[in-house]
Design a protein around this motif. Structure first.
Motif, PDB file in Angstrom:
ATOM      1  N   VAL A  75      -2.522 -12.832   8.731  1.00 56.76           N
ATOM      2  CA  VAL A  75      -2.502 -11.365   8.815  1.00 56.76           C
ATOM      3  C   VAL A  75      -3.908 -10.849   9.103  1.00 56.76           C
ATOM      4  CG1 VAL A  75      -2.105  -9.226   7.531  1.00 56.76           C
ATOM      5  CG2 VAL A  75      -0.473 -11.118   7.329  1.00 56.76           C
ATOM      6  N   THR A  81      -7.313  -6.584   8.890  1.00 61.22           N
ATOM      7  CA  THR A  81      -7.070  -5.725   7.736  1.00 61.22           C
ATOM      8  C   THR A  81      -6.685  -6.600   6.554  1.00 61.22           C
ATOM      9  OG1 THR A  81      -6.218  -4.022   9.235  1.00 61.22           O
ATOM     10  CG2 THR A  81      -5.697  -3.766   6.899  1.00 61.22           C
ATOM     11  N   SER A  83      -4.778  -7.591   3.145  1.00 62.07           N
ATOM     12  CA  SER A  83      -3.368  -7.363   2.832  1.00 62.07           C
ATOM     13  C   SER A  83      -3.019  -7.951   1.471  1.00 62.07           C
ATOM     14  CB  SER A  83      -2.486  -7.991   3.917  1.00 62.07           C
ATOM     15  OG  SER A  83      -2.652  -9.395   3.931  1.00 62.07           O
ATOM     16  N   PHE A 136       3.632  -8.620   4.304  1.00 59.82           N
ATOM     17  CA  PHE A 136       2.349  -8.266   3.700  1.00 59.82           C
ATOM     18  C   PHE A 136       2.033  -6.799   3.946  1.00 59.82           C
ATOM     19  CE2 PHE A 136       2.326 -12.738   3.825  1.00 59.82           C
ATOM     20  CZ  PHE A 136       1.451 -13.176   2.848  1.00 59.82           C
ATOM     21  N   LYS A 137       1.623  -6.109   2.887  1.00 61.64           N
ATOM     22  CA  LYS A 137       1.201  -4.709   2.964  1.00 61.64           C
ATOM     23  C   LYS A 137      -0.231  -4.677   3.469  1.00 61.64           C
ATOM     24  CE  LYS A 137       0.804  -0.293   1.866  1.00 61.64           C
ATOM     25  NZ  LYS A 137       1.075   0.621   2.930  1.00 61.64           N
ATOM     26  N   LEU A 138      -0.474  -3.935   4.526  1.00 60.53           N
ATOM     27  CA  LEU A 138      -1.828  -3.786   5.061  1.00 60.53           C
ATOM     28  C   LEU A 138      -2.555  -2.753   4.226  1.00 60.53           C
ATOM     29  CD1 LEU A 138      -1.036  -3.847   8.885  1.00 60.53           C
ATOM     30  CD2 LEU A 138      -1.650  -5.745   7.374  1.00 60.53           C
TER      31      LEU A 138
END
Length: 145
Positions: A75, A81, A83, A136-138
């Motif tokens: 990611v 970014t 994550s 995955f949350k950025l």
């Protein structure tokens, strides 16, 4: 001072020891990565006795932690970014043993502004040991104030 057993480990060709991964990964590793350009993120670790379960096989928790970091690295490589894991699905396919190099690769299959979808695998020799997919949350930085 005790000698560092990882200092004696020679990584596979093209791999270098990873740095700056945080305390959890530093204690569980050491991990190695291949420094190259391309779509895949590649990492590895040498399975030591401390990575094993009572049967002498690499513990599923170790493999899961390795895959979680591997997917997160993909990611980062794709989005630049940081994550955090929202969802991680792991399928155990085969065994890895102490004394083997566990290799892994991962790639982002899709990324939006807020989340990234990733898939990866860990393998030993010619066979997959674990496959994983994750969301995955950025973590975009917020402006101060």
């Amino acid at each position: 001072m005790k000698p560092d057993p990882a200092a004696e480990i020679v990584p596979p060709e093209g791999f270098i020891r990873s740095q700056g991964r945080g305390d959890f990964s530093t204690i569980n590793g050491p991990y190695y990565h291949r420094a190259q350009q391309g779509e895949l993120t590649e990492q590895a670790f040498f399975a030591e006795q401390r990575h094993a379960n009572g049967l002498g096989l690499v513990h599923g928790g170790m493999l899961t932690a390795f895959l979680d970091g591997l997917l997160a690295a993909a990611v980062w490589r794709e989005t630049q970014t940081r994550s955090v894991t929202i969802h991680l699905s792991v399928d155990f396919l085969h065994m890895a043993r102490v004394g083997e190099w566990v290799m892994g690769d991962a790639r982002v299959t899709r990324a939006t502004r807020d989340v990234a979808f990733v898939e990866g695998r860990a393998y030993v020799g010619g066979h997959d040991v674990v496959r994983a997919s994750g969301v995955f949350k950025l973590m975009h930085r917020r402006a101060p104030g």
